[in-house]
Design a protein around this motif. Structure first.
Motif, mmCIF file in Angstrom:
data_model
loop_
_atom_site.group_PDB
_atom_site.id
_atom_site.type_symbol
_atom_site.label_atom_id
_atom_site.label_comp_id
_atom_site.label_asym_id
_atom_site.label_seq_id
_atom_site.Cartn_x
_atom_site.Cartn_y
_atom_site.Cartn_z
ATOM 1 N N PHE A 1 -3.381 4.951 -1.846
ATOM 2 C CA PHE A 1 -2.918 3.611 -1.533
ATOM 3 C C PHE A 1 -4.070 2.609 -1.581
ATOM 4 O O PHE A 1 -3.955 1.528 -2.167
ATOM 5 C CB PHE A 1 -2.267 3.598 -0.144
ATOM 6 N N ALA A 2 -5.199 2.960 -0.959
ATOM 7 C CA ALA A 2 -6.348 2.045 -0.935
ATOM 8 C C ALA A 2 -6.949 1.871 -2.332
ATOM 9 O O ALA A 2 -7.381 0.766 -2.696
ATOM 10 C CB ALA A 2 -7.403 2.554 0.040
ATOM 11 N N ASN A 3 -6.995 2.951 -3.118
ATOM 12 C CA ASN A 3 -7.453 2.822 -4.501
ATOM 13 C C ASN A 3 -6.539 1.882 -5.294
ATOM 14 O O ASN A 3 -6.999 1.090 -6.127
ATOM 15 C CB ASN A 3 -7.496 4.180 -5.183
ATOM 16 N N SER A 4 -5.242 1.981 -5.031
ATOM 17 C CA SER A 4 -4.281 1.095 -5.697
ATOM 18 C C SER A 4 -4.525 -0.361 -5.312
ATOM 19 O O SER A 4 -4.385 -1.267 -6.140
ATOM 20 C CB SER A 4 -2.849 1.496 -5.344
ATOM 21 N N ASN B 1 -14.121 1.135 -1.013
ATOM 22 C CA ASN B 1 -14.687 2.449 -1.315
ATOM 23 C C ASN B 1 -15.533 2.971 -0.155
ATOM 24 O O ASN B 1 -15.444 4.146 0.223
ATOM 25 C CB ASN B 1 -15.508 2.349 -2.594
ATOM 26 N N GLU B 2 -16.352 2.083 0.427
ATOM 27 C CA GLU B 2 -17.195 2.479 1.552
ATOM 28 C C GLU B 2 -16.363 2.899 2.752
ATOM 29 O O GLU B 2 -16.655 3.901 3.424
ATOM 30 C CB GLU B 2 -18.109 1.312 1.923
ATOM 31 N N LYS B 3 -15.293 2.156 3.023
ATOM 32 C CA LYS B 3 -14.421 2.487 4.159
ATOM 33 C C LYS B 3 -13.754 3.837 3.963
ATOM 34 O O LYS B 3 -13.645 4.640 4.911
ATOM 35 C CB LYS B 3 -13.362 1.393 4.326
ATOM 36 N N LEU B 4 -13.323 4.137 2.772
ATOM 37 C CA LEU B 4 -12.683 5.423 2.501
ATOM 38 C C LEU B 4 -13.677 6.572 2.655
ATOM 39 O O LEU B 4 -13.335 7.631 3.188
ATOM 40 C CB LEU B 4 -12.075 5.424 1.102
ATOM 41 N N PHE B 5 -14.903 6.382 2.206
ATOM 42 C CA PHE B 5 -15.906 7.435 2.354
ATOM 43 C C PHE B 5 -16.205 7.707 3.829
ATOM 44 O O PHE B 5 -16.365 8.862 4.241
ATOM 45 C CB PHE B 5 -17.196 7.048 1.623
ATOM 46 N N PHE B 6 -16.270 6.637 4.630
ATOM 47 C CA PHE B 6 -16.557 6.808 6.056
ATOM 48 C C PHE B 6 -15.377 7.406 6.814
ATOM 49 O O PHE B 6 -15.546 8.206 7.735
ATOM 50 C CB PHE B 6 -16.933 5.461 6.691
ATOM 51 N N SER B 7 -14.154 7.001 6.437
ATOM 52 C CA SER B 7 -12.967 7.385 7.208
ATOM 53 C C SER B 7 -12.399 8.727 6.792
ATOM 54 O O SER B 7 -11.899 9.485 7.635
ATOM 55 C CB SER B 7 -11.884 6.309 7.062
ATOM 56 N N TYR C 1 -11.852 12.469 1.137
ATOM 57 C CA TYR C 1 -11.550 11.519 0.070
ATOM 58 C C TYR C 1 -11.379 12.225 -1.262
ATOM 59 O O TYR C 1 -10.523 11.860 -2.084
ATOM 60 C CB TYR C 1 -12.693 10.502 0.008
ATOM 61 N N SER C 2 -12.176 13.252 -1.493
ATOM 62 C CA SER C 2 -12.130 13.980 -2.764
ATOM 63 C C SER C 2 -10.793 14.671 -2.998
ATOM 64 O O SER C 2 -10.433 14.962 -4.139
ATOM 65 C CB SER C 2 -13.261 15.008 -2.822
ATOM 66 N N ALA C 3 -10.057 14.933 -1.906
ATOM 67 C CA ALA C 3 -8.744 15.560 -2.039
ATOM 68 C C ALA C 3 -7.661 14.539 -2.370
ATOM 69 O O ALA C 3 -6.512 14.906 -2.617
ATOM 70 C CB ALA C 3 -8.368 16.293 -0.742
ATOM 71 N N LEU C 4 -8.004 13.255 -2.366
ATOM 72 C CA LEU C 4 -7.127 12.149 -2.693
ATOM 73 C C LEU C 4 -5.832 12.187 -1.860
ATOM 74 O O LEU C 4 -4.724 12.294 -2.409
ATOM 75 C CB LEU C 4 -6.784 12.141 -4.188
#
Length: 247
Positions: A203-206, A177-183, A194-197
């Motif tokens: 993929f990372a959420n999966s 989750n932290e990596k997705l927020f930063f990237s 990230y909010s636009a999914l």
């Protein structure tokens, strides 16, 4: 469903989910994060999630359920004790190398270390894992450890094993989750927020869902008392040190 059949169904699901976790985290960092290197760049950081998921979750989880496999019950326990210890040691080495990857990346880029909740959880997990492995080696594998000490430590060792596994899952989920927020900050043509999914986020959420599913199956196997390895006589089989073999 018969208990033995149910075990093997769950064990097969456990193995398949573990393979998927490793495949997903590797593909994520290869396809979306650019691959791997050991040069202090972001490509070096990519080793961190791969090693942590592979070692601290998948390898650890499979090592934890090793004693529950019924095919091993009628056999000499010594080889399985050794395999359990070796798999855990491999998981520990992977987690330490994974920490080295992220610390080296942060230091070369001037990024602060150990400031996030994820880092606190991750460091605590690896420290507890190191202590747990050293305690297991000293009490259950090396010879001449008192029988009463082994009996006293075993419940703590088993409980700590499950606690460390749960902490490993929490650490990996928070790290993803932290990596997705930063990237995925958006504001460019390269990434969407990230909010636009975007596809990477899906993929990372999966991957996170797979890790949780793997953890639930492992904990289900560990929690079923009917799948515990039968003890040899009146002496707890796990109480025998390494140099005292079972026949």
């Amino acid at each position: 469903m018969r208990p033995l059949l149910l075990f093997y169904v769950l064990y097969l699901v456990c193995v398949c989910l573990g393979v998927l976790c490793v495949a997903f985290v590797s593909y994520w960092n290869h396809h979306w994060r650019g691959g791997f290197a050991w040069d202090g760049s972001g490509l070096q950081f990519n080793w961190h999630p791969v090693l942590m998921v592979t070692g601290l979750v998948v390898l650890y989880g499979n090592a934890a359920v090793l004693y529950r496999i019924p095919l091993t019950w009628g056999q000499n326990k010594l080889p399985w004790k050794l395999l359990h210890a070796v798999l855990m040691f491999m998981a520990l080495i992977m987690s330490i190398v994974g920490l080295c990857a992220v610390f080296d990346f942060h230091n070369k880029g001037g990024t602060p270390n150990v400031y996030s909740l994820h880092s606190w959880l991750g460091i605590s997990t690896v420290v507890l894992f190191t202590a747990q492995w050293a305690l297991g080696l000293g009490v259950f594998l090396l010879p001449y450890s008192p029988v009463e000490l082994r009996k006293l430590v075993k419940p703590v060792h088993v409980w700590m094993g499950s606690a460390i596994f749960i902490l490993s899952i929490v650490s990996c989920i928070s790290g993803i989750n932290e990596k997705l927020f930063f990237s995925l900050k958006g504001g460019s043509n390269v990434t969407k927020p990230y909010s636009a999914l975007p596809p990477e986020a899906v993929f990372a959420n999966s991957l996170g869902v797979l890790i949780v599913a793997f953890g639930l199956v492992v904990l289900k196997i560990l929690s079923n008392q009917t799948w515990e390895r039968p003890e040899a006589g009146q002496v707890d089989g796990s109480s025998r040190p390494l140099l005292h073999d079972e026949n």
